[in-house]
Design a protein around this motif. Structure first.
Motif, PDB file in Angstrom:
ATOM      1  N   ARG A   1       0.843  -1.186   0.000  1.00  0.00           N
ATOM      2  CA  ARG A   1       0.000   0.000   0.000  1.00  0.00           C
ATOM      3  C   ARG A   1       0.887   1.248   0.000  1.00  0.00           C
ATOM      4  O   ARG A   1       1.977   1.251   0.584  1.00  0.00           O
ATOM      5  CB  ARG A   1      -0.935  -0.015   1.197  1.00  0.00           C
ATOM      6  CG  ARG A   1      -1.893  -1.209   1.150  1.00  0.00           C
ATOM      7  CD  ARG A   1      -3.042  -1.071   2.100  1.00  0.00           C
ATOM      8  NE  ARG A   1      -3.976  -2.189   1.945  1.00  0.00           N
ATOM      9  CZ  ARG A   1      -5.194  -2.220   2.476  1.00  0.00           C
ATOM     10  NH1 ARG A   1      -5.623  -1.185   3.209  1.00  0.00           N
ATOM     11  NH2 ARG A   1      -5.977  -3.260   2.292  1.00  0.00           N
TER      12      ARG A   1
ATOM     13  N   THR B   1      -1.279  -2.101  -3.776  1.00  0.00           N
ATOM     14  CA  THR B   1      -2.338  -3.023  -3.377  1.00  0.00           C
ATOM     15  C   THR B   1      -3.472  -2.313  -2.618  1.00  0.00           C
ATOM     16  O   THR B   1      -4.318  -2.976  -2.020  1.00  0.00           O
ATOM     17  CB  THR B   1      -1.756  -4.144  -2.492  1.00  0.00           C
ATOM     18  OG1 THR B   1      -1.169  -3.563  -1.319  1.00  0.00           O
ATOM     19  CG2 THR B   1      -0.702  -4.934  -3.249  1.00  0.00           C
ATOM     20  N   ASP B   2      -3.485  -0.990  -2.657  1.00  0.00           N
ATOM     21  CA  ASP B   2      -4.555  -0.238  -1.983  1.00  0.00           C
ATOM     22  C   ASP B   2      -5.924  -0.645  -2.528  1.00  0.00           C
ATOM     23  O   ASP B   2      -6.073  -0.860  -3.743  1.00  0.00           O
ATOM     24  CB  ASP B   2      -4.352   1.258  -2.200  1.00  0.00           C
ATOM     25  CG  ASP B   2      -3.039   1.753  -1.634  1.00  0.00           C
ATOM     26  OD1 ASP B   2      -3.057   2.431  -0.615  1.00  0.00           O
ATOM     27  OD2 ASP B   2      -1.979   1.436  -2.227  1.00  0.00           O
ATOM     28  N   PRO B   3      -6.946  -0.691  -1.673  1.00  0.00           N
ATOM     29  CA  PRO B   3      -8.296  -1.035  -2.154  1.00  0.00           C
ATOM     30  C   PRO B   3      -8.812  -0.063  -3.214  1.00  0.00           C
ATOM     31  O   PRO B   3      -9.507  -0.457  -4.146  1.00  0.00           O
ATOM     32  CB  PRO B   3      -9.159  -0.981  -0.889  1.00  0.00           C
ATOM     33  CG  PRO B   3      -8.189  -1.169   0.230  1.00  0.00           C
ATOM     34  CD  PRO B   3      -6.914  -0.529  -0.209  1.00  0.00           C
ATOM     35  N   LEU B   4      -8.455   1.220  -3.071  1.00  0.00           N
ATOM     36  CA  LEU B   4      -8.838   2.231  -4.044  1.00  0.00           C
ATOM     37  C   LEU B   4      -7.571   2.835  -4.643  1.00  0.00           C
ATOM     38  O   LEU B   4      -6.566   3.040  -3.937  1.00  0.00           O
ATOM     39  CB  LEU B   4      -9.685   3.330  -3.390  1.00  0.00           C
ATOM     40  CG  LEU B   4     -11.019   2.887  -2.789  1.00  0.00           C
ATOM     41  CD1 LEU B   4     -11.704   4.064  -2.105  1.00  0.00           C
ATOM     42  CD2 LEU B   4     -11.931   2.289  -3.868  1.00  0.00           C
ATOM     43  N   ARG B   5      -7.631   3.145  -5.914  1.00  0.00           N
ATOM     44  CA  ARG B   5      -6.452   3.689  -6.581  1.00  0.00           C
ATOM     45  C   ARG B   5      -6.086   5.048  -5.965  1.00  0.00           C
ATOM     46  O   ARG B   5      -6.897   5.979  -5.963  1.00  0.00           O
ATOM     47  CB  ARG B   5      -6.727   3.851  -8.077  1.00  0.00           C
ATOM     48  CG  ARG B   5      -5.500   4.247  -8.894  1.00  0.00           C
ATOM     49  CD  ARG B   5      -5.890   4.448 -10.354  1.00  0.00           C
ATOM     50  NE  ARG B   5      -6.385   3.216 -10.933  1.00  0.00           N
ATOM     51  CZ  ARG B   5      -5.630   2.314 -11.552  1.00  0.00           C
ATOM     52  NH1 ARG B   5      -4.323   2.514 -11.639  1.00  0.00           N
ATOM     53  NH2 ARG B   5      -6.176   1.232 -12.069  1.00  0.00           N
TER      54      ARG B   5
ATOM     55  N   PRO C   1      -5.386  -4.346  -6.241  1.00  0.00           N
ATOM     56  CA  PRO C   1      -5.983  -4.257  -4.902  1.00  0.00           C
ATOM     57  C   PRO C   1      -5.975  -5.597  -4.183  1.00  0.00           C
ATOM     58  O   PRO C   1      -6.310  -6.632  -4.768  1.00  0.00           O
ATOM     59  CB  PRO C   1      -7.412  -3.783  -5.190  1.00  0.00           C
ATOM     60  CG  PRO C   1      -7.313  -3.084  -6.506  1.00  0.00           C
ATOM     61  CD  PRO C   1      -6.278  -3.841  -7.285  1.00  0.00           C
ATOM     62  N   ASP C   2      -5.598  -5.583  -2.902  1.00  0.00           N
ATOM     63  CA  ASP C   2      -5.458  -6.844  -2.179  1.00  0.00           C
ATOM     64  C   ASP C   2      -6.764  -7.347  -1.589  1.00  0.00           C
ATOM     65  O   ASP C   2      -6.778  -8.377  -0.938  1.00  0.00           O
ATOM     66  CB  ASP C   2      -4.409  -6.723  -1.070  1.00  0.00           C
ATOM     67  CG  ASP C   2      -4.694  -5.572  -0.107  1.00  0.00           C
ATOM     68  OD1 ASP C   2      -5.822  -5.036  -0.128  1.00  0.00           O
ATOM     69  OD2 ASP C   2      -3.783  -5.209   0.659  1.00  0.00           O
ATOM     70  N   ASP C   3      -7.890  -6.648  -1.828  1.00  0.00           N
ATOM     71  CA  ASP C   3      -9.162  -7.137  -1.306  1.00  0.00           C
ATOM     72  C   ASP C   3     -10.040  -7.724  -2.395  1.00  0.00           C
ATOM     73  O   ASP C   3     -11.222  -7.940  -2.204  1.00  0.00           O
ATOM     74  CB  ASP C   3      -9.924  -6.020  -0.595  1.00  0.00           C
ATOM     75  CG  ASP C   3     -10.278  -4.868  -1.537  1.00  0.00           C
ATOM     76  OD1 ASP C   3      -9.695  -4.821  -2.650  1.00  0.00           O
ATOM     77  OD2 ASP C   3     -11.125  -4.041  -1.159  1.00  0.00           O
ATOM     78  N   ARG C   4      -9.445  -7.975  -3.585  1.00  0.00           N
ATOM     79  CA  ARG C   4     -10.194  -8.598  -4.670  1.00  0.00           C
ATOM     80  C   ARG C   4      -9.787 -10.058  -4.799  1.00  0.00           C
ATOM     81  O   ARG C   4      -8.760 -10.486  -4.287  1.00  0.00           O
ATOM     82  CB  ARG C   4      -9.948  -7.877  -5.996  1.00  0.00           C
ATOM     83  CG  ARG C   4     -10.433  -6.431  -6.008  1.00  0.00           C
ATOM     84  CD  ARG C   4     -10.216  -5.826  -7.361  1.00  0.00           C
ATOM     85  NE  ARG C   4     -10.582  -4.412  -7.384  1.00  0.00           N
ATOM     86  CZ  ARG C   4     -10.447  -3.628  -8.457  1.00  0.00           C
ATOM     87  NH1 ARG C   4      -9.966  -4.114  -9.572  1.00  0.00           N
ATOM     88  NH2 ARG C   4     -10.790  -2.357  -8.402  1.00  0.00           N
TER      89      ARG C   4
ATOM     90  N   ASP D   1      -9.924 -11.282 -10.233  1.00  0.00           N
ATOM     91  CA  ASP D   1     -10.165  -9.878 -10.469  1.00  0.00           C
ATOM     92  C   ASP D   1      -8.902  -9.046 -10.359  1.00  0.00           C
ATOM     93  O   ASP D   1      -8.762  -8.023 -11.020  1.00  0.00           O
ATOM     94  CB  ASP D   1     -11.207  -9.339  -9.475  1.00  0.00           C
ATOM     95  CG  ASP D   1     -12.597  -9.894  -9.749  1.00  0.00           C
ATOM     96  OD1 ASP D   1     -12.811 -10.356 -10.883  1.00  0.00           O
ATOM     97  OD2 ASP D   1     -13.438  -9.879  -8.831  1.00  0.00           O
ATOM     98  N   SER D   2      -7.992  -9.461  -9.495  1.00  0.00           N
ATOM     99  CA  SER D   2      -6.811  -8.638  -9.251  1.00  0.00           C
ATOM    100  C   SER D   2      -5.655  -8.957 -10.181  1.00  0.00           C
ATOM    101  O   SER D   2      -4.620  -8.305 -10.113  1.00  0.00           O
ATOM    102  CB  SER D   2      -6.353  -8.812  -7.793  1.00  0.00           C
ATOM    103  OG  SER D   2      -5.906 -10.139  -7.586  1.00  0.00           O
TER     104      SER D   2
END
Length: 383
Positions: free
Chosen positions: A276, A299-303, A325-328, A332-333
């Motif tokens: 992040r 790897t932030d959830p939002l760019r 993003p690490d929450d996908r 998807d990621s």
């Protein structure tokens, strides 16, 4: 006799728009110093001397300087063209420069005709096999089988036939630019597959004392007598853990007696880091990378806003930026780079056809794409 094996200089290449000519010039300095310090007798350069068939002027000047300085040490040089070089242009005036002790082999007609360089034990026969574009070589030699294995196998038959006609005990070395089965590639080698096949077995080089290989950018020992030197610089982030340099080999009366790898200087290390953005900008563990050329994956959830500008405040040599993003989910990621890493150029075209039309390519379309890429390769080799 002492032999230095190097390859894949790719003079004139850039790295994510960074001009590498100064780094390549520093490698030439190191090479010449090594040749002199190690009392090298022969420098073998196994292809991809330039990065493209029409190299920039600064690359041509550096190549000219490298050859002159190698010769000034008293060493001889044997070189071949690679798949990035123009076979026709690289064969210009070779008969003339042979007299200067620089032996550039870039012609199919010269395969099987060695450069003979002697020492106290007699001659060593150096056979140069330039990169063989399969269709051009097949037609030149009138071969029925197609593919890399067929044309390189024939070239080695020519080498073994010549060697068999020489006095018993004649030592031999082959320079070849090819992809040997079991070798580990990187992201920076140009695809040379024909009909899905690009590999040749290491056994194709049986019968010679040493095979000095080029094409793969990481040093590799395929067998005790078949080796890749790798490129002198990293040309992709996939090479971040490779040690660059050259092989120095001692050849005695019976063949290769010893081999040592000599590391080359690293102008600027390359690395891939991920995390992040706030952690990357403040975490102490990342301080070691402030001088590297970097590929950064956020790897932030939002760019984040203005990520490249912010990263370059701490890492001024950031060259490539990915977002995963690490929450996908894994699907998807997956970045475009990761999804296409093992796909050839022709496969990517066919993937695009599938995506754009919503249906897989037909057999005729696959043949058309394959023919188009083969025409491009042949055109580059002929020009």
């Amino acid at each position: 006799m002492r032999l230095l094996h190097t390859s894949d200089w790719h003079l004139g290449r850039s790295f994510h728009r960074e001009n590498l000519i100064d780094a390549q010039a520093a490698f030439v300095d190191h090479l010449v110093d090594t040749v002199r310090a190690e009392r090298v007798d022969v420098v073998a350069v196994s292809g991809d001397l330039y990065d493209r068939a029409l190299p920039p002027v600064e690359a041509v000047r550096l190549f000219d300087e490298a050859l002159r300085r190698i010769r000034d040490t008293g060493a001889r040089a044997v070189l071949i063209s690679g798949n990035h070089d123009s076979m026709v242009r690289m064969s210009y005036a070779t008969d003339l420069i042979d007299a200067a002790g620089i032996h550039l082999r870039s012609s199919l007609d010269a395969v099987g005709a060695p450069v003979l360089i002697g020492d106290e034990h007699g001659p060593v026969a150096f056979y140069g096999i330039p990169y063989l574009e399969p269709e051009i070589a097949r037609q030149h030699w009138g071969l029925e089988p197609r593919g890399h294995a067929a044309v390189l196998g024939h070239a080695m038959d020519l080498v073994r036939a010549d060697l068999a006609a020489r006095p018993a005990g004649t030592r031999s070395a082959v320079l070849s630019h090819a992809f040997v089965t079991g070798g580990e590639g990187s992201d920076s080698e140009r695809d040379i597959s024909v009909g899905g096949a690009s590999h040749v077995p290491a056994s194709v080089f049986d019968g010679v004392d040493y095979a000095a290989l080029g094409h793969l950018h990481g040093r590799q020992t395929m067998t005790a007598t078949v080796r890749y030197s790798g490129s002198p610089l990293a040309y992709s982030f996939s090479e971040e853990h490779q040690v660059k340099g050259c092989w120095i080999l001692d050849i005695d009366a019976s063949g290769v007696a010893a081999a040592e790898f000599v590391p080359a200087p690293v102008p600027r290390p390359v690395a891939r880091i991920r995390g992040r953005i706030d952690d990357l900008l403040t975490g102490e563990r990342w301080e070691a990378y402030t001088g590297h050329w970097l590929q950064v994956t956020l790897t932030d959830p939002l760019r984040p806003a203005f990520p490249m500008d912010r990263l370059r405040e701490r890492f001024p040599h950031t060259l490539a930026l990915d977002f995963a993003p690490d929450d996908r989910s894994d699907t998807d990621s997956a970045t475009w780079r990761r999804r296409t890493a093992d796909r050839s150029a022709s496969e990517l075209v066919l993937d695009f056809v599938d995506w754009a039309r919503g249906a897989p390519p037909t057999g005729g379309e696959r043949d058309l794409v394959a023919a188009a890429f083969e025409d491009i390769r042949i055109g580059e080799a002929e020009n």
